[in-house]
Scaffold this active site. Structure first.
Site, PDB file in Angstrom:
ATOM      1  N   SER A   2      35.407   2.085  65.702  1.00 49.76           N
ATOM      2  CA  SER A   2      36.007   2.045  64.438  1.00 49.76           C
ATOM      3  C   SER A   2      37.617   2.194  64.897  1.00 49.76           C
ATOM      4  O   SER A   2      37.741   2.467  65.936  1.00 49.76           O
ATOM      5  CB  SER A   2      35.369   3.573  63.822  1.00 49.76           C
TER       6      SER A   2
ATOM      7  N   TYR B 178      33.658  12.370  63.937  1.00 46.94           N
ATOM      8  CA  TYR B 178      33.627  11.143  63.862  1.00 46.94           C
ATOM      9  C   TYR B 178      34.616  10.365  64.718  1.00 46.94           C
ATOM     10  O   TYR B 178      34.437   9.675  65.672  1.00 46.94           O
ATOM     11  CB  TYR B 178      33.811  10.722  62.577  1.00 46.94           C
TER      12      TYR B 178
HETATM   13  C1  BGC Z   1      34.952   4.890  58.509  1.00 44.19           C
HETATM   14  C2  BGC Z   1      35.452   4.553  56.991  1.00 44.19           C
HETATM   15  C3  BGC Z   1      36.989   4.340  56.896  1.00 44.19           C
HETATM   16  C4  BGC Z   1      37.277   3.569  57.896  1.00 44.19           C
HETATM   17  C5  BGC Z   1      39.020   3.328  57.970  1.00 44.19           C
HETATM   18  C6  BGC Z   1      35.675   3.611  59.367  1.00 44.19           C
HETATM   19  O1  BGC Z   1      35.402   3.793  60.615  1.00 44.19           O
HETATM   20  O2  BGC Z   1      33.688   4.897  58.702  1.00 44.19           O
HETATM   21  O3  BGC Z   1      35.015   5.692  56.321  1.00 44.19           O
HETATM   22  O4  BGC Z   1      37.246   3.876  55.649  1.00 44.19           O
HETATM   23  O5  BGC Z   1      37.026   3.869  59.121  1.00 44.19           O
HETATM   24  O6  BGC Z   1      39.589   4.601  57.780  1.00 44.19           O
END
Ligand code: BGC
Length: 274
Positions: free
Chosen positions: A159, A172
């Site tokens: 991410s 996360y």
């Molecule tokens: C998340 C999303 C978020 C995006 C940008 C992703 O890794 O799961 O919820 O919109 O990152 O912030």
């Protein structure tokens, strides 16, 4: 699926967490490119079945396997079923992941643990199983079938939050930051085996995980301030990049992170500030 132009003809691809979102798009992408795809879900059997049906209805080849990637027994069973059905593995898309958001001060150990277990430990379990399988099948390959190309490819779903800090989502962000060093370290370790390991880091992609943001016009407007390219990404944007990293076209790419984010990591707030 037949045809000489298919990029993954007869390759076997596992996509974890492919009952929805980016994983689903990846599973469909690989099936459209001629692969035998293992569709995996953890808890939503109906969604898993929908992905499978979409593939089968278009003449693709796929099976559906339930497995919680954070459980070692489940992961071992997922790989066993793959090999018993298709005989080998060529690509792992280690995609399964989730959010359990909370302000840091209120975050429970359970919320922390769940995200680390699925996003990071799940990555460890699946990548280890894939690497062992790649090495095993290479050992058993005939002399003439050896080539200069990679013997197996792993693409991890990271991410933008492997580099962008994210208040209110520290479990996360920590899991994704962890994936970055995990990915680079195993890439270094597995490259001599001719196994390629890379990750993709999506920004805001229109999936169920961030529905709360893109379905609310005010929040969507705020989101656009973070995306220089001024549109939300699609799961297909990500699937195409995963496809490239899993293909022989990227054979000399090892331990890299490809950002698919419309410029979200370009510090957009500096465009007219600073
Ligand atoms: C998340 C999303 C978020 C995006 C940008 C992703 O890794 O799961 O919820 O919109 O990152 O912030």
């Amino acid at each position: 699926m037949t045809g000489p132009e298919l990029k993954f003809k007869d390759q076997v691809v596992i996509v974890t967490g492919s009952s929805s979102g980016i994983g689903k798009a990846c599973a469909i992408y690989f099936a459209n490119q001629g692969a035998h795809v293992v569709v995996n879900y953890s808890s939503n059997a109906e969604e898993g079945q929908n992905t499978l049906n979409e593939i089968l209805n278009k003449g693709g080849s796929a099976i559906l396997v339930q497995a919680d990637v954070s459980r070692e027994d489940d992961v071992l069973a997922l790989f066993r079923e793959t090999i018993s059905k298709f005989g080998r593995l060529d690509v792992l898309v280690s995609n399964a992941g989730l959010q359990k958001d909370s302000p840091f001060l209120e975050m429970s150990l359970q919320q922390w643990q769940k995200v680390i277990d699925v996003n990071l430990t799940g990555m460890f379990l699946c990548c280890r199983a894939a690497a062992r399988q790649f090495i095993e099948q290479e050992k058993n390959a005939t002399e003439t079938s050896h080539s200069e190309l990679s013997i197996g490819k792993i693409v991890m779903m990271s991410s933008v939050h492997d580099v962008i800090p994210w208040a209110g989502h520290v479990n996360y962000a920590a899991s994704k930051g962890g994936i970055m060093m995990f990915m680079k370290s195993i890439s270094q370790e597995l490259a001599p085996h001719k196994i390629r390991v890379n990750s993709v880091s999506p920004g805001a992609i229109k999936t169920p995980i961030n529905k709360e943001v893109w379905s609310d016009p005010e929040k969507y407007k705020g989101l656009m301030n973070l995306i220089p390219y001024k549109r939300i990404g699609t799961p297909q944007d990500v699937a195409k990049a995963v496809g490239w990293l899993a293909s022989d076209e990227s054979d000399y790419v090892n331990g890299e992170t490809l950002y698919i984010d419309g410029g979200m990591t370009l510090y957009p707030e500096f465009a007219d500030n600073g």
